[in-house]
Design an enzyme around this catalytic site. Structure first.
Site, PDB file in Angstrom:
ATOM      1  N   SER A   1      -1.372  -6.992  11.367  1.00 50.21           N
ATOM      2  CA  SER A   1      -0.748  -5.840  12.037  1.00 50.21           C
ATOM      3  C   SER A   1      -1.511  -5.427  13.297  1.00 50.21           C
ATOM      4  O   SER A   1      -0.983  -4.687  14.129  1.00 50.21           O
ATOM      5  CB  SER A   1      -0.693  -4.654  11.090  1.00 50.21           C
ATOM      6  OG  SER A   1      -2.005  -4.313  10.659  1.00 50.21           O
ATOM      7  N   ASP A   2      -2.770  -5.880  13.403  1.00 49.74           N
ATOM      8  CA  ASP A   2      -3.562  -5.547  14.586  1.00 49.74           C
ATOM      9  C   ASP A   2      -4.663  -6.594  14.731  1.00 49.74           C
ATOM     10  O   ASP A   2      -4.963  -7.317  13.780  1.00 49.74           O
ATOM     11  CB  ASP A   2      -4.173  -4.142  14.475  1.00 49.74           C
ATOM     12  CG  ASP A   2      -4.960  -3.945  13.182  1.00 49.74           C
ATOM     13  OD1 ASP A   2      -4.321  -3.842  12.112  1.00 49.74           O
ATOM     14  OD2 ASP A   2      -6.198  -3.918  13.237  1.00 49.74           O
TER      15      ASP A   2
ATOM     16  N   ARG B   1       2.360  11.682  -8.125  1.00 46.31           N
ATOM     17  CA  ARG B   1       1.756  11.793  -6.782  1.00 46.31           C
ATOM     18  C   ARG B   1       2.568  11.050  -5.719  1.00 46.31           C
ATOM     19  O   ARG B   1       1.998  10.557  -4.736  1.00 46.31           O
ATOM     20  CB  ARG B   1       0.326  11.243  -6.765  1.00 46.31           C
ATOM     21  CG  ARG B   1      -0.650  12.078  -7.559  1.00 46.31           C
ATOM     22  CD  ARG B   1      -2.019  11.431  -7.597  1.00 46.31           C
ATOM     23  NE  ARG B   1      -2.916  12.251  -8.378  1.00 46.31           N
ATOM     24  CZ  ARG B   1      -4.049  12.796  -7.908  1.00 46.31           C
ATOM     25  NH1 ARG B   1      -4.427  12.577  -6.683  1.00 46.31           N
ATOM     26  NH2 ARG B   1      -4.791  13.525  -8.682  1.00 46.31           N
TER      27      ARG B   1
ATOM     28  N   MET C   1      -8.380  -3.420   2.951  1.00 49.06           N
ATOM     29  CA  MET C   1      -9.183  -2.443   2.211  1.00 49.06           C
ATOM     30  C   MET C   1      -9.000  -2.451   0.691  1.00 49.06           C
ATOM     31  O   MET C   1      -9.442  -1.515   0.026  1.00 49.06           O
ATOM     32  CB  MET C   1      -8.901  -1.039   2.768  1.00 49.06           C
ATOM     33  CG  MET C   1      -9.203  -0.928   4.259  1.00 49.06           C
ATOM     34  SD  MET C   1      -8.979   0.729   4.921  1.00 49.06           S
ATOM     35  CE  MET C   1     -10.418   1.529   4.260  1.00 49.06           C
TER      36      MET C   1
ATOM     37  N   ARG D   1      -0.445  -8.447  -4.235  1.00 48.72           N
ATOM     38  CA  ARG D   1      -0.531  -7.425  -3.179  1.00 48.72           C
ATOM     39  C   ARG D   1       0.092  -7.973  -1.912  1.00 48.72           C
ATOM     40  O   ARG D   1      -0.160  -9.111  -1.504  1.00 48.72           O
ATOM     41  CB  ARG D   1      -1.996  -7.055  -2.938  1.00 48.72           C
ATOM     42  CG  ARG D   1      -2.224  -6.300  -1.655  1.00 48.72           C
ATOM     43  CD  ARG D   1      -3.511  -5.516  -1.645  1.00 48.72           C
ATOM     44  NE  ARG D   1      -4.020  -5.312  -0.287  1.00 48.72           N
ATOM     45  CZ  ARG D   1      -3.464  -4.534   0.635  1.00 48.72           C
ATOM     46  NH1 ARG D   1      -2.355  -3.872   0.364  1.00 48.72           N
ATOM     47  NH2 ARG D   1      -3.999  -4.415   1.839  1.00 48.72           N
TER      48      ARG D   1
ATOM     49  N   ARG E   1       7.068  -5.815  13.259  1.00 49.03           N
ATOM     50  CA  ARG E   1       6.415  -5.479  11.994  1.00 49.03           C
ATOM     51  C   ARG E   1       7.354  -5.828  10.824  1.00 49.03           C
ATOM     52  O   ARG E   1       6.957  -6.418   9.825  1.00 49.03           O
ATOM     53  CB  ARG E   1       6.102  -3.978  11.976  1.00 49.03           C
ATOM     54  CG  ARG E   1       5.180  -3.536  10.881  1.00 49.03           C
ATOM     55  CD  ARG E   1       4.925  -2.049  11.035  1.00 49.03           C
ATOM     56  NE  ARG E   1       3.934  -1.770  12.046  1.00 49.03           N
ATOM     57  CZ  ARG E   1       2.632  -1.630  11.769  1.00 49.03           C
ATOM     58  NH1 ARG E   1       2.208  -1.719  10.548  1.00 49.03           N
ATOM     59  NH2 ARG E   1       1.779  -1.393  12.733  1.00 49.03           N
TER      60      ARG E   1
ATOM     61  N   GLY F   1       0.822  -1.205   0.000  1.00 45.74           N
ATOM     62  CA  GLY F   1       0.000   0.000   0.000  1.00 45.74           C
ATOM     63  C   GLY F   1       0.861   1.261   0.000  1.00 45.74           C
ATOM     64  O   GLY F   1       0.607   2.215  -0.724  1.00 45.74           O
TER      65      GLY F   1
ATOM     66  N   SER G   1      -1.082  -5.295   4.916  1.00 39.25           N
ATOM     67  CA  SER G   1      -1.342  -5.635   6.312  1.00 39.25           C
ATOM     68  C   SER G   1      -2.854  -5.764   6.493  1.00 39.25           C
ATOM     69  O   SER G   1      -3.625  -5.260   5.673  1.00 39.25           O
ATOM     70  CB  SER G   1      -0.781  -4.554   7.244  1.00 39.25           C
ATOM     71  OG  SER G   1      -1.412  -3.329   6.972  1.00 39.25           O
TER      72      SER G   1
ATOM     73  N   ARG H   1       7.252   1.880   1.183  1.00 35.28           N
ATOM     74  CA  ARG H   1       7.518   0.443   1.335  1.00 35.28           C
ATOM     75  C   ARG H   1       7.978  -0.124  -0.014  1.00 35.28           C
ATOM     76  O   ARG H   1       8.868  -0.969  -0.070  1.00 35.28           O
ATOM     77  CB  ARG H   1       6.251  -0.253   1.831  1.00 35.28           C
ATOM     78  CG  ARG H   1       6.379  -1.724   2.068  1.00 35.28           C
ATOM     79  CD  ARG H   1       7.283  -2.074   3.209  1.00 35.28           C
ATOM     80  NE  ARG H   1       6.634  -1.948   4.489  1.00 35.28           N
ATOM     81  CZ  ARG H   1       7.107  -2.437   5.631  1.00 35.28           C
ATOM     82  NH1 ARG H   1       8.230  -3.101   5.652  1.00 35.28           N
ATOM     83  NH2 ARG H   1       6.469  -2.254   6.751  1.00 35.28           N
TER      84      ARG H   1
HETATM   85  N1  ADE Z   1      -5.257  -2.956   7.596  1.00 37.82           N
HETATM   86  C1  ADE Z   1      -4.586  -3.289   8.702  1.00 37.82           C
HETATM   87  N2  ADE Z   1      -5.396  -3.299   9.772  1.00 37.82           N
HETATM   88  C2  ADE Z   1      -6.624  -2.958   9.311  1.00 37.82           C
HETATM   89  C3  ADE Z   1      -7.873  -2.794   9.921  1.00 37.82           C
HETATM   90  N3  ADE Z   1      -8.017  -2.976  11.218  1.00 37.82           N
HETATM   91  N4  ADE Z   1      -8.920  -2.432   9.150  1.00 37.82           N
HETATM   92  C4  ADE Z   1      -8.761  -2.244   7.832  1.00 37.82           C
HETATM   93  N5  ADE Z   1      -7.599  -2.384   7.197  1.00 37.82           N
HETATM   94  C5  ADE Z   1      -6.535  -2.742   7.926  1.00 37.82           C
END
Ligand code: ADE
Length: 236
Positions: free
Chosen positions: A207-208, A47, A184, A91, A221, A24, A94, A28
């Site tokens: 990542s979360d 851009r 997303m 792709r 990470r 994304g 995260s 990176r």
């Molecule tokens: N990418 C990484 N974490 C996300 C999240 N919690 N919601 C949407 N896209 C993400």
């Protein structure tokens, strides 16, 4: 080809390899090009959405940022597939975990991409399209991960139009359908690939966690990201 350069990409015909890795974040993409590719050259920076081409183990490969969200990856991947003769887009992103079995740094591969977006509206289909990964890329990625000793979770993911979802039980409902994680972009990439007759695969590091208060340290990470990169580079 008269369609290039495009309003979003200043590369010339032949500047992109047949396979493009898409994180994304454009920085990176720069990091990947400078760290993993031999003789990387920048091919676009419109851009600041940086794109590079170089070689990996002697094979030409490109890497370019895709931005956040389906409209963004929709534009860049459409142009790569249709105007730059790119055949494969992988792709590398995260995602937030929706299932208890997933932990930070785990690698997830999106076999299918559910979505709350209306991206498919443009095709005028008389039903609901199921955006899926290319099976050849998917099965090879799983084989490579096995050889490298990296466990991967393969299944449905959710491509959401919103990061801050104000619908209180939206995540619960996707989770109850066994959806592994939320990100997303994948659904738009899979739909663009399907319509173009090209190939795409989306892989993610967690990542979360949506249901646990966990966050990756910078070092973790990077480590989690490296494992996914090793799979993606071998695949490319
Ligand atoms: N990418 C990484 N974490 C996300 C999240 N919690 N919601 C949407 N896209 C993400």
């Amino acid at each position: 080809m008269s369609n290039i350069p495009t309003p979003h990409n200043s590369a010339k015909q032949g500047d992109f390899a047949k396979t493009v890795l898409m994180p994304g974040d454009p920085l990176r993409a720069k990091y990947i090009a400078e760290t993993y590719l031999e003789q990387p050259r920048q091919v676009t920076a419109v851009r600041n959405m940086l794109g590079y081409t170089g070689t990996y183990k002697g094979k030409e490969i490109s890497v370019m940022g895709a931005g956040m969200g389906m409209p963004s990856i929709g534009i860049y991947s459409y142009e790569l597939f249709h105007f730059y003769d790119v055949e494969n887009i992988i792709r590398i992103g995260s995602a937030g975990a929706l299932q208890d079995s997933l932990h930070l740094m785990d690698v997830v591969i999106g076999m299918g991409a559910c979505t709350d977006s209306n991206y498919a509206y443009q095709y005028g289909l008389p039903g609901t399209f199921a955006p899926i990964a290319d099976y050849g890329l998917l099965s090879r990625a799983v084989e490579i991960a096995k050889k490298q000793g990296t466990p991967v979770a393969v299944g449905n993911i959710l491509s959401s139009d919103v990061f801050y979802n104000l619908c209180p039980d939206a995540n619960d409902k996707w989770r109850s359908m066994g959806v592994l994680a939320v990100e997303m972009e994948a659904a738009a990439l899979y739909m663009n690939a399907a319509r173009a007759g090209k190939k795409a695969l989306c892989m993610f590091t967690i990542s979360d966690h949506i249901y646990r208060p966990e966050a990756l340290s910078a070092a973790d990470r990077q480590l989690g990201f490296s494992k996914m990169m090793e799979i993606a580079l071998e695949l490319a």
